[in-house]
Enzyme design. Structure first.
Site, mmCIF file in Angstrom:
data_model
loop_
_atom_site.group_PDB
_atom_site.id
_atom_site.type_symbol
_atom_site.label_atom_id
_atom_site.label_comp_id
_atom_site.label_asym_id
_atom_site.label_seq_id
_atom_site.Cartn_x
_atom_site.Cartn_y
_atom_site.Cartn_z
ATOM 1 C CE LYS A 1 -4.332 1.099 2.374
ATOM 2 N NZ LYS A 1 -4.963 1.042 3.703
HETATM 3 C C1 E4P Z 1 -8.444 1.862 3.691
HETATM 4 O O1 E4P Z 1 -7.562 1.177 3.214
HETATM 5 C C2 E4P Z 1 -8.273 2.645 4.905
HETATM 6 O O2 E4P Z 1 -7.558 1.895 5.836
HETATM 7 C C3 E4P Z 1 -9.579 3.008 5.565
HETATM 8 O O3 E4P Z 1 -10.696 2.668 4.796
HETATM 9 C C4 E4P Z 1 -9.606 4.387 6.143
HETATM 10 O O4 E4P Z 1 -10.840 4.595 6.776
HETATM 11 P P1 E4P Z 1 -11.104 5.788 7.808
HETATM 12 O O5 E4P Z 1 -11.324 7.029 7.012
HETATM 13 O O6 E4P Z 1 -12.349 5.362 8.530
HETATM 14 O O7 E4P Z 1 -9.907 5.871 8.698
#
Ligand code: E4P
Length: 229
Positions: A97
């Protein structure tokens, strides 16, 4: 979001994948046991919350699902390259990522040429989505909840990205991230998004419906009456 204010994708797409957004291995094991889980996304905040060894967490998750996003914490190309190459060696199910920055794009392009899968995170616009796809991202992650939080239209961004994807030949999968409630998952599916990543508390709500509970109770009560005769 009003469902019919968006153009629903008319083409058939392969079965939408559901990921769990967590760094908690027990949660992954619980949901994976339902037979409906396709992958996991983690991020540094989620990992920090659990306070466990990062590599150990990722490896345990890779034994449960076939796609686990592990985020680099470096912000420069060389650092991302080093971390990403290391993560990719851990397990074949690891997806590296990478943040949506110009250094991130360079890293995605490098990983793509090396056959390392990537998930570009922190996508908030169609232009970011297109650049990440052109750099060779396997997955892009537009964050809808965080757009809603600042009074923008998160699901509207997904509609725009899917409209662009339907006009061009991007191979990159669109993962709807930062989901906040079950309706987000349905709307993402209606728009033809390839993947939604879902927090544990939201995922737990998906199988439930009051009428299912009421219906099952009635079936059981009626059956007991017959079996007592
Ligand atoms: C996705 O990969 C992220 O980890 C996640 O969806 C972020 O979500 P949040 O905005 O609730 O922190």
């Amino acid at each position: 979001m009003t469902l019919f204010s968006y153009k629903v994708n008319e083409g058939y797409s392969a079965c939408m994948k559901l990921f769990l957004d967590t760094a908690n291995v027990d949660q992954v094991a619980e949901i994976a046991a339902w037979g409906t889980l396709d992958g996991v996304t983690t991020n540094p905040s989620l990992v920090a919350k659990e306070g466990k060894d990062f590599k150990d967490v990722i490896l345990k998750m890779c034994e449960l699902v076939s796609c686990v996003s592990a985020q680099v914490t470096a912000t420069d190309f060389e650092g991302m390259k080093k971390q990403g190459e290391e993560y990719a060696k851990w397990h074949k199910n690891v997806v590296v990522k990478v943040p949506m920055t110009t250094e991130g794009l360079k890293a995605v392009s490098y990983f793509s040429k090396k056959g390392i899968k990537t998930n570009v995170t922190l996508v908030f616009s169609v232009s970011q989505a297109m650049l990440a796809a052109k750099a060779g991202a396997t997955i892009i992650s537009p964050f809808i909840g965080r757009l809603d939080d600042i009074a923008e239209d998160g699901m509207g961004l997904i509609a725009e990205i899917m409209a662009v994807w339907s006009q061009h030949n991007f191979a990159t999968e669109v993962l709807v991230a930062s989901t906040r409630h079950p309706r987000h998952i349905v709307d993402a599916a209606m728009l033809g998004a390839h993947i939604a990543t879902i927090p544990y508390d939201v995922f737990k709500k998906l199988p439930n419906h009051n009428l299912t509970d009421i219906g099952l109770k009635k079936f059981q009560e009626d059956w007991e009456k017959v079996s007592k005769k």
